[in-house]
Scaffold this motif. Sequence first.
Motif, PDB file in Angstrom:
ATOM      1  N   HIS A  42       0.839  -1.211   0.000  1.00 12.37           N
ATOM      2  CA  HIS A  42       0.000   0.000   0.000  1.00 12.37           C
ATOM      3  C   HIS A  42       0.875   1.263   0.000  1.00 12.37           C
ATOM      4  O   HIS A  42       0.602   2.217  -0.735  1.00 12.37           O
ATOM      5  CB  HIS A  42      -0.941  -0.006   1.213  1.00 12.37           C
ATOM      6  CG  HIS A  42      -1.742   1.239   1.340  1.00 12.37           C
ATOM      7  ND1 HIS A  42      -2.794   1.535   0.492  1.00 12.37           N
ATOM      8  CD2 HIS A  42      -1.627   2.290   2.193  1.00 12.37           C
ATOM      9  CE1 HIS A  42      -3.291   2.712   0.826  1.00 12.37           C
ATOM     10  NE2 HIS A  42      -2.608   3.182   1.857  1.00 12.37           N
ATOM     11  N   VAL A  43       1.904   1.267   0.805  1.00  7.25           N
ATOM     12  CA  VAL A  43       2.814   2.423   0.874  1.00  7.25           C
ATOM     13  C   VAL A  43       3.459   2.659  -0.490  1.00  7.25           C
ATOM     14  O   VAL A  43       3.538   3.796  -0.966  1.00  7.25           O
ATOM     15  CB  VAL A  43       3.890   2.210   1.961  1.00  7.25           C
ATOM     16  CG1 VAL A  43       4.968   3.275   1.886  1.00  7.25           C
ATOM     17  CG2 VAL A  43       3.260   2.190   3.350  1.00  7.25           C
ATOM     18  N   ILE A  44       3.905   1.613  -1.141  1.00  4.91           N
ATOM     19  CA  ILE A  44       4.541   1.743  -2.460  1.00  4.91           C
ATOM     20  C   ILE A  44       3.553   2.324  -3.472  1.00  4.91           C
ATOM     21  O   ILE A  44       3.901   3.219  -4.247  1.00  4.91           O
ATOM     22  CB  ILE A  44       5.094   0.382  -2.938  1.00  4.91           C
ATOM     23  CG1 ILE A  44       6.306   0.007  -2.099  1.00  4.91           C
ATOM     24  CG2 ILE A  44       5.454   0.425  -4.417  1.00  4.91           C
ATOM     25  CD1 ILE A  44       6.819  -1.387  -2.339  1.00  4.91           C
ATOM     26  N   LYS A  45       2.324   1.841  -3.463  1.00  4.31           N
ATOM     27  CA  LYS A  45       1.316   2.357  -4.398  1.00  4.31           C
ATOM     28  C   LYS A  45       1.073   3.839  -4.170  1.00  4.31           C
ATOM     29  O   LYS A  45       0.933   4.613  -5.126  1.00  4.31           O
ATOM     30  CB  LYS A  45       0.020   1.561  -4.268  1.00  4.31           C
ATOM     31  CG  LYS A  45       0.114   0.184  -4.866  1.00  4.31           C
ATOM     32  CD  LYS A  45      -1.151  -0.616  -4.652  1.00  4.31           C
ATOM     33  CE  LYS A  45      -0.962  -2.030  -5.185  1.00  4.31           C
ATOM     34  NZ  LYS A  45      -2.077  -2.899  -4.841  1.00  4.31           N
ATOM     35  N   GLU A  46       1.036   4.270  -2.915  1.00  5.93           N
ATOM     36  CA  GLU A  46       0.850   5.694  -2.604  1.00  5.93           C
ATOM     37  C   GLU A  46       2.056   6.513  -3.056  1.00  5.93           C
ATOM     38  O   GLU A  46       1.910   7.597  -3.610  1.00  5.93           O
ATOM     39  CB  GLU A  46       0.592   5.897  -1.102  1.00  5.93           C
ATOM     40  CG  GLU A  46      -0.754   5.374  -0.640  1.00  5.93           C
ATOM     41  CD  GLU A  46      -1.922   6.036  -1.373  1.00  5.93           C
ATOM     42  OE1 GLU A  46      -1.944   7.274  -1.480  1.00  5.93           O
ATOM     43  OE2 GLU A  46      -2.804   5.297  -1.847  1.00  5.93           O
ATOM     44  N   LEU A  47       3.250   6.001  -2.837  1.00 11.87           N
ATOM     45  CA  LEU A  47       4.460   6.706  -3.270  1.00 11.87           C
ATOM     46  C   LEU A  47       4.511   6.865  -4.787  1.00 11.87           C
ATOM     47  O   LEU A  47       4.972   7.883  -5.297  1.00 11.87           O
ATOM     48  CB  LEU A  47       5.707   5.976  -2.778  1.00 11.87           C
ATOM     49  CG  LEU A  47       6.045   6.120  -1.306  1.00 11.87           C
ATOM     50  CD1 LEU A  47       7.201   5.203  -0.936  1.00 11.87           C
ATOM     51  CD2 LEU A  47       6.376   7.558  -0.965  1.00 11.87           C
ATOM     52  N   MET A  48       4.037   5.859  -5.498  1.00 10.96           N
ATOM     53  CA  MET A  48       4.057   5.916  -6.955  1.00 10.96           C
ATOM     54  C   MET A  48       3.109   6.988  -7.498  1.00 10.96           C
ATOM     55  O   MET A  48       3.303   7.492  -8.596  1.00 10.96           O
ATOM     56  CB  MET A  48       3.738   4.547  -7.545  1.00 10.96           C
ATOM     57  CG  MET A  48       4.869   3.548  -7.290  1.00 10.96           C
ATOM     58  SD  MET A  48       4.491   1.873  -7.784  1.00 10.96           S
ATOM     59  CE  MET A  48       4.665   1.989  -9.545  1.00 10.96           C
ATOM     60  N   LYS A  49       2.110   7.377  -6.720  1.00 14.81           N
ATOM     61  CA  LYS A  49       1.183   8.434  -7.112  1.00 14.81           C
ATOM     62  C   LYS A  49       1.703   9.827  -6.741  1.00 14.81           C
ATOM     63  O   LYS A  49       1.237  10.821  -7.268  1.00 14.81           O
ATOM     64  CB  LYS A  49      -0.169   8.236  -6.416  1.00 14.81           C
ATOM     65  CG  LYS A  49      -0.910   6.991  -6.817  1.00 14.81           C
ATOM     66  CD  LYS A  49      -2.198   6.902  -6.004  1.00 14.81           C
ATOM     67  CE  LYS A  49      -2.831   5.546  -6.070  1.00 14.81           C
ATOM     68  NZ  LYS A  49      -3.998   5.449  -5.164  1.00 14.81           N
ATOM     69  N   ALA A  50       2.654   9.872  -5.830  1.00 15.82           N
ATOM     70  CA  ALA A  50       3.138  11.148  -5.274  1.00 15.82           C
ATOM     71  C   ALA A  50       4.066  11.859  -6.260  1.00 15.82           C
ATOM     72  O   ALA A  50       4.667  11.233  -7.129  1.00 15.82           O
ATOM     73  CB  ALA A  50       3.873  10.883  -3.969  1.00 15.82           C
ATOM     74  N   PRO A  51       4.199  13.182  -6.105  1.00 14.00           N
ATOM     75  CA  PRO A  51       5.173  13.907  -6.930  1.00 14.00           C
ATOM     76  C   PRO A  51       6.597  13.463  -6.591  1.00 14.00           C
ATOM     77  O   PRO A  51       6.847  12.939  -5.500  1.00 14.00           O
ATOM     78  CB  PRO A  51       4.950  15.376  -6.547  1.00 14.00           C
ATOM     79  CG  PRO A  51       4.204  15.354  -5.266  1.00 14.00           C
ATOM     80  CD  PRO A  51       3.490  14.052  -5.181  1.00 14.00           C
ATOM     81  N   ILE A  52       7.503  13.674  -7.517  1.00 12.58           N
ATOM     82  CA  ILE A  52       8.894  13.263  -7.319  1.00 12.58           C
ATOM     83  C   ILE A  52       9.518  14.009  -6.147  1.00 12.58           C
ATOM     84  O   ILE A  52      10.224  13.436  -5.345  1.00 12.58           O
ATOM     85  CB  ILE A  52       9.712  13.487  -8.608  1.00 12.58           C
ATOM     86  CG1 ILE A  52       9.246  12.499  -9.669  1.00 12.58           C
ATOM     87  CG2 ILE A  52      11.201  13.324  -8.344  1.00 12.58           C
ATOM     88  CD1 ILE A  52       9.837  12.726 -11.025  1.00 12.58           C
TER      89      ILE A  52
END
Length: 148
Positions: A42-52
């Motif tokens: 879940h954390v990885i999926k959220e990070l992938m949506k976040a700005p760089i």
Amino acid sequence: MSLGIKLAEKGLIPDFLISHGIRKLLKQRIKEISRNDKEESHVIKELMKAPIAIETKAANKQHYEVPSKFFELVLGKNLKYSSCFYENGAQNLSEAEDEMLEIYLKRSQIEDGMEVLDLGCGWGSLSPFLAKKLPNLKITSLSNSNGQ
């Protein structure tokens, strides 16, 4: 895999293949995490949506606006802080900076007489190095730091 890394570090593998390999390894790692840890997945999926980058102004202040005396105390003579290279016999930080700058020159294939843009030059370690080695270069160096 270590052979691939050694070849890449020697500049013998084209960048597009290195990028492909990195993407493949990242996908494998994400799948592995997803199988083993749902919370991490879940954390990885959220990070992938976040700005760089987040809070870039704060990061610039924290990183770039550190007093110059600090860098003079902890870096080598070139004030190079992005990377160094110790493999060819460097005995201290200044020599390791010089080794890395030599690698930059070799890999970039910069030749005397070219025009060079040193974007994000930091304290300018590369520009003076290039100017000494290739006196006919036209070098423009830019930093987003007031102190640098």
